[in-house]
Design a protein around this motif. Sequence first.
Motif, PDB file in Angstrom:
ATOM      1  N   GLY A  68      17.223 -37.252  31.760  1.00  0.00           N
ATOM      2  CA  GLY A  68      15.815 -36.925  31.604  1.00  0.00           C
ATOM      3  C   GLY A  68      14.943 -37.368  32.765  1.00  0.00           C
ATOM      4  O   GLY A  68      13.709 -37.309  32.668  1.00  0.00           O
ATOM      5  N   VAL A  69      15.576 -37.790  33.861  1.00  0.00           N
ATOM      6  CA  VAL A  69      14.824 -38.258  35.034  1.00  0.00           C
ATOM      7  C   VAL A  69      15.141 -37.361  36.218  1.00  0.00           C
ATOM      8  O   VAL A  69      16.310 -37.121  36.539  1.00  0.00           O
ATOM      9  CB  VAL A  69      15.172 -39.722  35.384  1.00  0.00           C
ATOM     10  N   GLU A  70      14.094 -36.861  36.880  1.00  0.00           N
ATOM     11  CA  GLU A  70      14.248 -36.070  38.091  1.00  0.00           C
ATOM     12  C   GLU A  70      14.378 -37.025  39.279  1.00  0.00           C
ATOM     13  O   GLU A  70      13.491 -37.845  39.518  1.00  0.00           O
ATOM     14  CB  GLU A  70      13.033 -35.165  38.267  1.00  0.00           C
ATOM     15  N   ILE A  71      15.484 -36.923  40.004  1.00  0.00           N
ATOM     16  CA  ILE A  71      15.788 -37.867  41.082  1.00  0.00           C
ATOM     17  C   ILE A  71      15.725 -37.140  42.421  1.00  0.00           C
ATOM     18  O   ILE A  71      16.415 -36.139  42.622  1.00  0.00           O
ATOM     19  CB  ILE A  71      17.188 -38.488  40.897  1.00  0.00           C
ATOM     20  N   HIS A  72      14.908 -37.649  43.330  1.00  0.00           N
ATOM     21  CA  HIS A  72      14.756 -37.048  44.659  1.00  0.00           C
ATOM     22  C   HIS A  72      15.282 -38.008  45.725  1.00  0.00           C
ATOM     23  O   HIS A  72      15.205 -39.229  45.575  1.00  0.00           O
ATOM     24  CB  HIS A  72      13.293 -36.727  44.940  1.00  0.00           C
ATOM     25  N   LEU A  73      15.785 -37.443  46.802  1.00  0.00           N
ATOM     26  CA  LEU A  73      16.345 -38.225  47.914  1.00  0.00           C
ATOM     27  C   LEU A  73      15.569 -37.936  49.198  1.00  0.00           C
ATOM     28  O   LEU A  73      15.294 -36.779  49.519  1.00  0.00           O
ATOM     29  CB  LEU A  73      17.816 -37.860  48.125  1.00  0.00           C
ATOM     30  N   PHE A 116      24.353 -36.981  45.194  1.00  0.00           N
ATOM     31  CA  PHE A 116      23.588 -35.766  45.449  1.00  0.00           C
ATOM     32  C   PHE A 116      24.437 -34.572  45.876  1.00  0.00           C
ATOM     33  O   PHE A 116      23.991 -33.427  45.756  1.00  0.00           O
ATOM     34  CB  PHE A 116      22.507 -36.061  46.494  1.00  0.00           C
ATOM     35  N   GLN A 117      25.622 -34.802  46.434  1.00  0.00           N
ATOM     36  CA  GLN A 117      26.540 -33.710  46.784  1.00  0.00           C
ATOM     37  C   GLN A 117      25.858 -32.606  47.598  1.00  0.00           C
ATOM     38  O   GLN A 117      26.062 -31.409  47.367  1.00  0.00           O
ATOM     39  CB  GLN A 117      27.149 -33.127  45.518  1.00  0.00           C
ATOM     40  N   GLY A 118      25.026 -33.025  48.555  1.00  0.00           N
ATOM     41  CA  GLY A 118      24.426 -32.062  49.469  1.00  0.00           C
ATOM     42  C   GLY A 118      23.067 -31.520  49.048  1.00  0.00           C
ATOM     43  O   GLY A 118      22.412 -30.841  49.836  1.00  0.00           O
ATOM     44  N   ILE A 137      14.577 -41.922  45.741  1.00  0.00           N
ATOM     45  CA  ILE A 137      15.525 -42.848  46.366  1.00  0.00           C
ATOM     46  C   ILE A 137      15.392 -42.698  47.873  1.00  0.00           C
ATOM     47  O   ILE A 137      15.500 -41.588  48.406  1.00  0.00           O
ATOM     48  CB  ILE A 137      16.969 -42.555  45.926  1.00  0.00           C
ATOM     49  N   MET A 138      15.152 -43.820  48.566  1.00  0.00           N
ATOM     50  CA  MET A 138      14.941 -43.801  50.012  1.00  0.00           C
ATOM     51  C   MET A 138      16.101 -44.469  50.735  1.00  0.00           C
ATOM     52  O   MET A 138      16.491 -45.595  50.401  1.00  0.00           O
ATOM     53  CB  MET A 138      13.625 -44.503  50.373  1.00  0.00           C
ATOM     54  N   PHE A 139      16.636 -43.767  51.728  1.00  0.00           N
ATOM     55  CA  PHE A 139      17.716 -44.269  52.566  1.00  0.00           C
ATOM     56  C   PHE A 139      17.334 -44.108  54.036  1.00  0.00           C
ATOM     57  O   PHE A 139      16.573 -43.197  54.393  1.00  0.00           O
ATOM     58  CB  PHE A 139      19.000 -43.462  52.339  1.00  0.00           C
ATOM     59  N   ASP A 140      17.909 -44.964  54.880  1.00  0.00           N
ATOM     60  CA  ASP A 140      17.911 -44.632  56.294  1.00  0.00           C
ATOM     61  C   ASP A 140      18.881 -43.473  56.500  1.00  0.00           C
ATOM     62  O   ASP A 140      19.509 -42.998  55.545  1.00  0.00           O
ATOM     63  CB  ASP A 140      18.242 -45.851  57.172  1.00  0.00           C
ATOM     64  N   ALA A 173      26.955 -42.743  51.074  1.00  0.00           N
ATOM     65  CA  ALA A 173      26.497 -43.310  49.809  1.00  0.00           C
ATOM     66  C   ALA A 173      25.700 -42.299  48.996  1.00  0.00           C
ATOM     67  O   ALA A 173      25.839 -42.213  47.776  1.00  0.00           O
ATOM     68  CB  ALA A 173      25.652 -44.562  50.071  1.00  0.00           C
ATOM     69  N   ALA A 174      24.856 -41.533  49.672  1.00  0.00           N
ATOM     70  CA  ALA A 174      24.033 -40.548  48.975  1.00  0.00           C
ATOM     71  C   ALA A 174      24.863 -39.362  48.488  1.00  0.00           C
ATOM     72  O   ALA A 174      24.585 -38.784  47.434  1.00  0.00           O
ATOM     73  CB  ALA A 174      22.914 -40.066  49.893  1.00  0.00           C
ATOM     74  N   LYS A 175      25.887 -39.010  49.250  1.00  0.00           N
ATOM     75  CA  LYS A 175      26.708 -37.848  48.905  1.00  0.00           C
ATOM     76  C   LYS A 175      27.384 -38.020  47.554  1.00  0.00           C
ATOM     77  O   LYS A 175      27.604 -37.041  46.824  1.00  0.00           O
ATOM     78  CB  LYS A 175      27.754 -37.604  49.994  1.00  0.00           C
TER      79      LYS A 175
END
Length: 326
Positions: A185-190, A175-177, A159-162, A170-172
């Motif tokens: 079952g999906v690995e999610i990266h920020l 992802f909570q830090g 997931i890409m953000f400015d 929004a990301a918090k």
Amino acid sequence: MNTQTILFLFLLLLAVGGVRAGEKDIVVIESYHSTYRWDIDWLLALRYSLPHYNLVTFQMDTKRLPKKQFASRADIAWDIIKRVDPALIILGDDNALSYLAARIGGSQYKAVYLGINSNPRQTGLFQYKNITGVLERPLYRRSIIEMKKIIPNMRRVLIMFDDSPTSKYAAKDLFQGVEHLEYNGVEIHLVSTNNFDQWRKTLLVAKDKGYDAVWVGLYFTIFDKQQHVDHREVLAWTSRNSQVPLFALWDFAVGTGKTIGGYVMTGNSQGMAAGQLAQRVLAGTLPEEILPVTPEHGQLVFSQHELNRWQLTLPMELQLSAQFLE
């Protein structure tokens, strides 16, 4: 008849009719600008919800202006509010709220906000009894679930953000830090960056790093050295150069030369929810009696052109409930 005479007669009519100046006016402060699709959609929904009121709008333009100008833009907004003396103030998105909440909270005005990614409990917003509104929460989990129906073998996504304050809020929520987690079952990266060179490098190596898809979040505060890059250019470059399918979290990022789409949030849903709260406040309900709300549902929106380009086919259950842009 000169201007002063016309103004005098107008004020006299208001007095005779028992209507004060501003009683049918609502001041709407936009964090962003009038050509931004998100603002266009929620403002249109507001106008639909409040047909008997005159909406006086002001754009703080904080997606394009440098942060050092935000406070002066808020000063202009506050001056407009005082001059109009409206029946209600509506604050669109985080910057308008953060720069004006304290002033409104200490005034006689009532306000409704929308598009807020920050947590009211953490920002101290609940201390203001004359403000309530609509929260905005990206639909990460539901989006992962639905898009896995299109790419069943999806195991690792980016997931890409400015790196704007709105993006951080929004990301918090998900992802909570931390920078990565696992869901369904999906690995999610920020990845968050305001640097266009870093944005491009991140995207170009996404496939080599094992990502099966990329979600485009917000991309409006990207700079190339000291020069702001137009959001349309950022998205177009991202669409042209991605080596893995691109999905969206907001509907304004869906379309030909953009992303495939997905389970997205819409400006319309935020505007309609804020309009409903505004109706209650205008009818006499105190803002402190109205808890903040979060629209529960997003919408499946897809670009048929991008689906074809990536050679993807929606399962029938998604086809029956989705909106197609082309």
